[in-house]
Design a protein around this motif. Structure first.
Motif, PDB file in Angstrom:
ATOM      1  N   LEU A  42       0.650  -1.192   0.018  1.00 17.64           N
ATOM      2  CA  LEU A  42      -0.128   0.212  -0.030  1.00 17.64           C
ATOM      3  C   LEU A  42       0.971   1.327  -0.050  1.00 17.64           C
ATOM      4  CD1 LEU A  42      -2.711  -0.940   2.532  1.00 17.64           C
ATOM      5  CD2 LEU A  42      -2.962  -1.162   0.085  1.00 17.64           C
ATOM      6  N   VAL A  43       0.224   2.405  -0.430  1.00 16.18           N
ATOM      7  CA  VAL A  43       1.048   3.743  -0.382  1.00 16.18           C
ATOM      8  C   VAL A  43       1.498   3.845   1.110  1.00 16.18           C
ATOM      9  CG1 VAL A  43       1.017   6.222  -0.728  1.00 16.18           C
ATOM     10  CG2 VAL A  43      -0.536   4.410  -2.055  1.00 16.18           C
ATOM     11  N   ILE A  48      -5.739  -0.008   5.068  1.00 16.70           N
ATOM     12  CA  ILE A  48      -7.283  -0.059   4.707  1.00 16.70           C
ATOM     13  C   ILE A  48      -8.184  -0.097   6.227  1.00 16.70           C
ATOM     14  CG2 ILE A  48      -8.749  -1.297   3.579  1.00 16.70           C
ATOM     15  CD1 ILE A  48      -6.583  -2.222   1.687  1.00 16.70           C
ATOM     16  N   ARG A  49      -9.354   0.569   6.080  1.00 14.50           N
ATOM     17  CA  ARG A  49     -10.061   0.684   7.308  1.00 14.50           C
ATOM     18  C   ARG A  49     -11.544   0.297   6.720  1.00 14.50           C
ATOM     19  NH1 ARG A  49      -8.337   3.522  12.336  1.00 14.50           N
ATOM     20  NH2 ARG A  49      -6.356   4.001  12.019  1.00 14.50           N
ATOM     21  N   LEU A  50     -12.104  -0.722   7.446  1.00 13.22           N
ATOM     22  CA  LEU A  50     -13.466  -0.993   7.275  1.00 13.22           C
ATOM     23  C   LEU A  50     -14.382  -0.878   8.472  1.00 13.22           C
ATOM     24  CD1 LEU A  50     -13.177  -4.297   5.020  1.00 13.22           C
ATOM     25  CD2 LEU A  50     -13.292  -1.912   4.033  1.00 13.22           C
ATOM     26  N   SER A  51     -15.488  -0.415   8.231  1.00 15.90           N
ATOM     27  CA  SER A  51     -16.568  -0.247   9.484  1.00 15.90           C
ATOM     28  C   SER A  51     -17.731  -0.656   8.886  1.00 15.90           C
ATOM     29  CB  SER A  51     -16.427   0.922  10.344  1.00 15.90           C
ATOM     30  OG  SER A  51     -17.059   1.914   9.201  1.00 15.90           O
ATOM     31  N   PHE A  52     -18.410  -1.566   9.825  1.00 10.21           N
ATOM     32  CA  PHE A  52     -19.775  -1.966   9.461  1.00 10.21           C
ATOM     33  C   PHE A  52     -20.801  -1.475  10.437  1.00 10.21           C
ATOM     34  CE2 PHE A  52     -16.781  -4.984   7.479  1.00 10.21           C
ATOM     35  CZ  PHE A  52     -17.144  -5.111   6.363  1.00 10.21           C
ATOM     36  N   CYS A  89      -6.101  14.668  -2.584  1.00 13.34           N
ATOM     37  CA  CYS A  89      -4.974  13.902  -2.210  1.00 13.34           C
ATOM     38  C   CYS A  89      -3.970  13.443  -3.231  1.00 13.34           C
ATOM     39  CB  CYS A  89      -5.241  12.530  -1.595  1.00 13.34           C
ATOM     40  SG  CYS A  89      -6.357  12.604  -0.169  1.00 13.34           S
ATOM     41  N   ASP A  90      -2.824  13.211  -3.197  1.00  8.67           N
ATOM     42  CA  ASP A  90      -1.956  12.869  -4.237  1.00  8.67           C
ATOM     43  C   ASP A  90      -2.404  11.662  -5.407  1.00  8.67           C
ATOM     44  OD1 ASP A  90      -0.659  10.195  -3.290  1.00  8.67           O
ATOM     45  OD2 ASP A  90      -0.513  11.514  -1.478  1.00  8.67           O
ATOM     46  N   ASP A  91      -1.709  11.560  -6.347  1.00 10.38           N
ATOM     47  CA  ASP A  91      -2.270  10.643  -7.391  1.00 10.38           C
ATOM     48  C   ASP A  91      -2.193   9.239  -6.821  1.00 10.38           C
ATOM     49  OD1 ASP A  91      -2.681  12.960  -9.076  1.00 10.38           O
ATOM     50  OD2 ASP A  91      -1.013  12.588 -10.316  1.00 10.38           O
ATOM     51  N   GLU A  92      -1.212   8.899  -6.071  1.00 12.23           N
ATOM     52  CA  GLU A  92      -0.989   7.475  -5.621  1.00 12.23           C
ATOM     53  C   GLU A  92      -2.141   7.260  -4.685  1.00 12.23           C
ATOM     54  OE1 GLU A  92       3.477   5.883  -5.620  1.00 12.23           O
ATOM     55  OE2 GLU A  92       2.803   7.316  -3.885  1.00 12.23           O
ATOM     56  N   ARG A  93      -2.436   8.087  -3.909  1.00  9.02           N
ATOM     57  CA  ARG A  93      -3.547   7.859  -3.054  1.00  9.02           C
ATOM     58  C   ARG A  93      -4.939   7.761  -3.548  1.00  9.02           C
ATOM     59  NH1 ARG A  93      -3.232  10.976   2.375  1.00  9.02           N
ATOM     60  NH2 ARG A  93      -2.170  12.663   1.010  1.00  9.02           N
ATOM     61  N   HIS A  94      -5.287   8.557  -4.673  1.00 10.20           N
ATOM     62  CA  HIS A  94      -6.487   8.479  -5.221  1.00 10.20           C
ATOM     63  C   HIS A  94      -6.495   7.181  -6.081  1.00 10.20           C
ATOM     64  CE1 HIS A  94      -8.421  12.321  -4.687  1.00 10.20           C
ATOM     65  NE2 HIS A  94      -7.507  13.019  -5.104  1.00 10.20           N
ATOM     66  N   ALA A  95      -5.319   6.759  -6.741  1.00 10.73           N
ATOM     67  CA  ALA A  95      -5.605   5.488  -7.376  1.00 10.73           C
ATOM     68  C   ALA A  95      -5.719   4.396  -6.485  1.00 10.73           C
ATOM     69  CB  ALA A  95      -4.038   5.376  -8.031  1.00 10.73           C
ATOM     70  N   GLN A  96      -5.237   4.526  -5.337  1.00  9.90           N
ATOM     71  CA  GLN A  96      -5.622   3.594  -4.240  1.00  9.90           C
ATOM     72  C   GLN A  96      -7.096   3.491  -3.991  1.00  9.90           C
ATOM     73  OE1 GLN A  96      -2.376   2.036  -1.440  1.00  9.90           O
ATOM     74  NE2 GLN A  96      -3.507   2.991   0.108  1.00  9.90           N
ATOM     75  N   ASP A  97      -7.628   4.518  -3.660  1.00 13.64           N
ATOM     76  CA  ASP A  97      -8.796   4.397  -3.336  1.00 13.64           C
ATOM     77  C   ASP A  97      -9.818   3.773  -4.463  1.00 13.64           C
ATOM     78  OD1 ASP A  97      -8.928   6.157  -0.949  1.00 13.64           O
ATOM     79  OD2 ASP A  97      -9.125   8.204  -2.003  1.00 13.64           O
ATOM     80  N   ASP A  98      -9.262   4.309  -5.867  1.00 15.67           N
ATOM     81  CA  ASP A  98     -10.131   3.524  -6.909  1.00 15.67           C
ATOM     82  C   ASP A  98     -10.082   2.032  -6.979  1.00 15.67           C
ATOM     83  OD1 ASP A  98     -11.014   6.025  -7.914  1.00 15.67           O
ATOM     84  OD2 ASP A  98      -9.402   6.229  -9.204  1.00 15.67           O
TER      85      ASP A  98
END
Length: 250
Positions: A42-43, A48-52, A89-98
């Protein structure tokens, strides 16, 4: 930079969960990501965080937060994305979001064992650990809380560049305040998730620009008297009506 909170709740009439292992009410942090058996880094500095919660899934990968309805069908996570914040955010983190949004939308299989959760799809495996185990909540008292977000209505903004504000709550019922411009303190008491602050007195140095803007936001919350607060791992949220602060602990 203002972040429009576009996470629209898509409440489902019903939500099924894993037999004997319901996900609702749980939070998870990634511990490993692999693709076709090889590590997928990861960057730097992200996780990665998940909440339910109540049939809603919130997810982030270090930049924006995405959310929407979810359910479990035949051992697969069905995520119906409802929106995403618009934080720059920077391009790397935007790509990680996608990438994460695509992964969650691919109906990954779900396996849970104790405080471990694994999602798998098309050769990609993400391993998680229960957030409360991996990253316990910091205590309210004795922690230095630094303001990193200003909340107003349905919008949140990052702290203006060049300004830093901190709060320290002590065990004897006092709060030490650095507003980003002036310093001071006051009293407080906590009851059932509500923090009631007495009048906060500070020095009277005149400031302008970013420091004055931050001080105004901090004092608007502290002087509200009754403040709702919540702690999630290393983050503290203070809300006084439509105004609030997000803080990180150290």
């Amino acid at each position: 930079m203002t972040i429009r909170l576009t996470l629209i709740a898509v409440l489902l009439a019903g939500c099924s969960a894993l037999p004997g292992a319901p996900l609702d009410g749980s939070e998870w942090l990634s511990t490993a990501v692999t693709e076709d058996g090889a590590d997928r880094p990861l960057v730097d500095g992200t996780q990665i965080r998940l909440s339910f919660t109540d049939g809603q899934l919130g997810a982030s990968a270090g930049c924006n937060t995405m959310g929407g309805g979810y359910r479990i069908e035949n051992g697969r996570l069905v995520f119906e994305g409802g929106g995403m914040t618009e934080m720059g955010c920077d391009d790397e983190r935007h790509a990680q979001d996608d990438w994460l949004m695509g992964f969650l939308g691919s109906r990954p299989t779900v396996a849970q064992e104790g405080d471990k959760l694994t999602l798998t799809s098309n050769g990609t495996v993400i391993a998680f650990q229960d957030r409360e185990v991996a990253e316990p909540d910091l205590p309210l008292t004795g922690t230095t809380w630094t303001v990193d977000t200003i909340i107003g209505g349905d919008a949140a903004s990052s702290v203006p560049n060049g300004a830093v504000a901190t709060l320290v709550f002590t065990d004897d019922g006092r709060v030490e305040v650095d507003t980003g411009c002036n310093t001071g303190g006051g009293t407080y008491e906590v009851t059932d998730g509500t923090l009631r602050a007495g009048e906060v007195m500070t020095t009277l140095i005149g400031c302008d620009g970013a420091r004055a803007q931050l001080e105004t936001a901090v004092m608007a919350v502290l002087n509200a008297g009754e403040i709702e607060y919540s702690i999630d791992a290393g983050s503290l949220t203070l809300m006084a009506g439509d105004h609030g602060l997000g803080l990180r602990g150290s």
